[in-house]
Design an enzyme around this catalytic site. Structure first.
Site, PDB file in Angstrom:
ATOM      1  N   CYS A 139       0.988  -1.230  -0.021  1.00 35.33           N
ATOM      2  CA  CYS A 139       0.104   0.075  -0.032  1.00 35.33           C
ATOM      3  C   CYS A 139       0.839   1.314   0.134  1.00 35.33           C
ATOM      4  O   CYS A 139       2.006   1.305   0.788  1.00 35.33           O
ATOM      5  CB  CYS A 139      -0.946  -0.080   1.029  1.00 35.33           C
ATOM      6  N   GLU A 140       0.418   2.280  -0.764  1.00 35.59           N
ATOM      7  CA  GLU A 140       1.239   3.708  -0.832  1.00 35.59           C
ATOM      8  C   GLU A 140       1.091   4.267   0.425  1.00 35.59           C
ATOM      9  O   GLU A 140       1.708   5.387   0.591  1.00 35.59           O
ATOM     10  CB  GLU A 140       0.763   4.234  -2.278  1.00 35.59           C
ATOM     11  N   HIS A 141       0.151   3.930   1.370  1.00 33.62           N
ATOM     12  CA  HIS A 141      -0.093   4.865   2.483  1.00 33.62           C
ATOM     13  C   HIS A 141       1.009   4.432   3.784  1.00 33.62           C
ATOM     14  O   HIS A 141       1.459   5.107   4.313  1.00 33.62           O
ATOM     15  CB  HIS A 141      -1.321   4.681   3.065  1.00 33.62           C
ATOM     16  N   HIS A 142       1.111   2.919   3.773  1.00 28.49           N
ATOM     17  CA  HIS A 142       1.982   2.411   4.883  1.00 28.49           C
ATOM     18  C   HIS A 142       3.232   1.573   4.245  1.00 28.49           C
ATOM     19  O   HIS A 142       4.054   1.068   5.110  1.00 28.49           O
ATOM     20  CB  HIS A 142       1.309   1.663   5.996  1.00 28.49           C
ATOM     21  N   GLN A 147      -5.582  -0.254  -3.841  1.00 28.10           N
ATOM     22  CA  GLN A 147      -6.411  -1.405  -4.394  1.00 28.10           C
ATOM     23  C   GLN A 147      -7.561  -0.931  -5.527  1.00 28.10           C
ATOM     24  O   GLN A 147      -7.403  -1.565  -6.546  1.00 28.10           O
ATOM     25  CB  GLN A 147      -7.168  -2.186  -3.330  1.00 28.10           C
ATOM     26  N   HIS A 153      -5.214  -6.220   3.544  1.00 25.01           N
ATOM     27  CA  HIS A 153      -4.276  -5.143   3.500  1.00 25.01           C
ATOM     28  C   HIS A 153      -3.493  -5.127   5.033  1.00 25.01           C
ATOM     29  O   HIS A 153      -4.350  -5.213   6.269  1.00 25.01           O
ATOM     30  CB  HIS A 153      -5.085  -3.763   3.493  1.00 25.01           C
ATOM     31  N   CYS A 203      -1.863  -3.060   6.644  1.00 26.01           N
ATOM     32  CA  CYS A 203      -1.864  -1.962   7.118  1.00 26.01           C
ATOM     33  C   CYS A 203      -3.109  -1.980   8.170  1.00 26.01           C
ATOM     34  O   CYS A 203      -3.125  -1.193   9.054  1.00 26.01           O
ATOM     35  CB  CYS A 203      -1.640  -0.748   6.302  1.00 26.01           C
TER      36      CYS A 203
HETATM   37 ZN   LIG Z   1      -2.046   1.231   4.034  1.00 28.37          ZN
END
Ligand SMILES: [Zn+2]
Length: 205
Positions: free
Chosen positions: A97-100, A138, A166, A168
């Site tokens: 994931c690009e956030h975590h 996603q 996910h 995260c």
């Molecule tokens: Zn994430």
């Protein structure tokens, strides 16, 4: 300043990737993170870790080196008028994931109805992998896979469904193990024709 910019432009003209950090810089960044956790990056067990992490990241994010449209360019036209749905089911993928930068572990179902030409089935799995091996969300990945197949193959319709866990949210944050996110993108007759869409959804359970 303007001279620097000019030099960068010139370097790019010759195909040099001047903005890409070196392997040594990446390893140093990993050492910084290790130190930040409270560990000693110089101890025996960790001394090789920055190099290993760099190699692992190279694999996790190898999708940036490939052009997914190129993968689909070779097609076959001797198909005796075949015009039914083609579905590759249950394509396992690993993404981040690009956030975590936490793992997204999932499965994809990719379907299309050809318009006079088909593509080798393994190519559908490779398109999933190229997008998976990038920093992702996603929803975007689902749309990218469907859009690329639609743009390159020009089929009568495309359907993509992704179900993924996910990490995260399963191993950190809200800690909800065994949850999975389902996304889909339907184009052409998969969007317009309820029977086609239902047939595909029925195969993806
Ligand atoms: Zn994430």
């Amino acid at each position: 300043m303007s001279q620097t910019v000019h030099a960068l432009d010139l370097a790019r003209t010759f195909g040099l990737d001047v903005t890409k950090p070196s392997r040594a810089e990446v390893e140093e960044a990993v050492r910084t993170i290790i130190r930040w956790t409270g560990e000693d990056p110089e101890r025996d067990g960790l001394i090789e870790t920055p190099a290993r992490v760099a190699r692992a990241f190279e694999e996790f994010f190898s999708g940036y080196q490939e052009n997914p449209a190129e993968i689909l360019e070779k097609t076959f036209e001797e198909i005796e008028g075949y015009d039914e749905m083609i579905v590759l089911r249950d394509i396992r993928f690993e993404s981040h994931c690009e956030h975590h930068m936490a793992p997204i572990i999932g499965r994809a179902w990719v379907a299309y109805i050809p318009n006079g030409r088909v593509v080798g089935i393994s190519k559908l799995a490779r398109v999933v992998d190229v997008y998976a091996k990038r920093l992702q969300i996603q929803e975007k990945m689902t749309a990218q896979i469907a859009n690329t197949i639609n743009d390159v193959l020009r089929p009568l319709g495309v359907g993509v469904i992704i179900k993924a866990e996910h990490h995260c949210m399963t191993t950190r944050g809200v800690h909800k193990p065994r949850t999975n996110l389902v996304t889909s993108r339907m184009l052409g007759c998969f969007r317009d024709n309820a029977i086609t869409r239902r047939e595909f959804l029925g195969m993806a359970t």
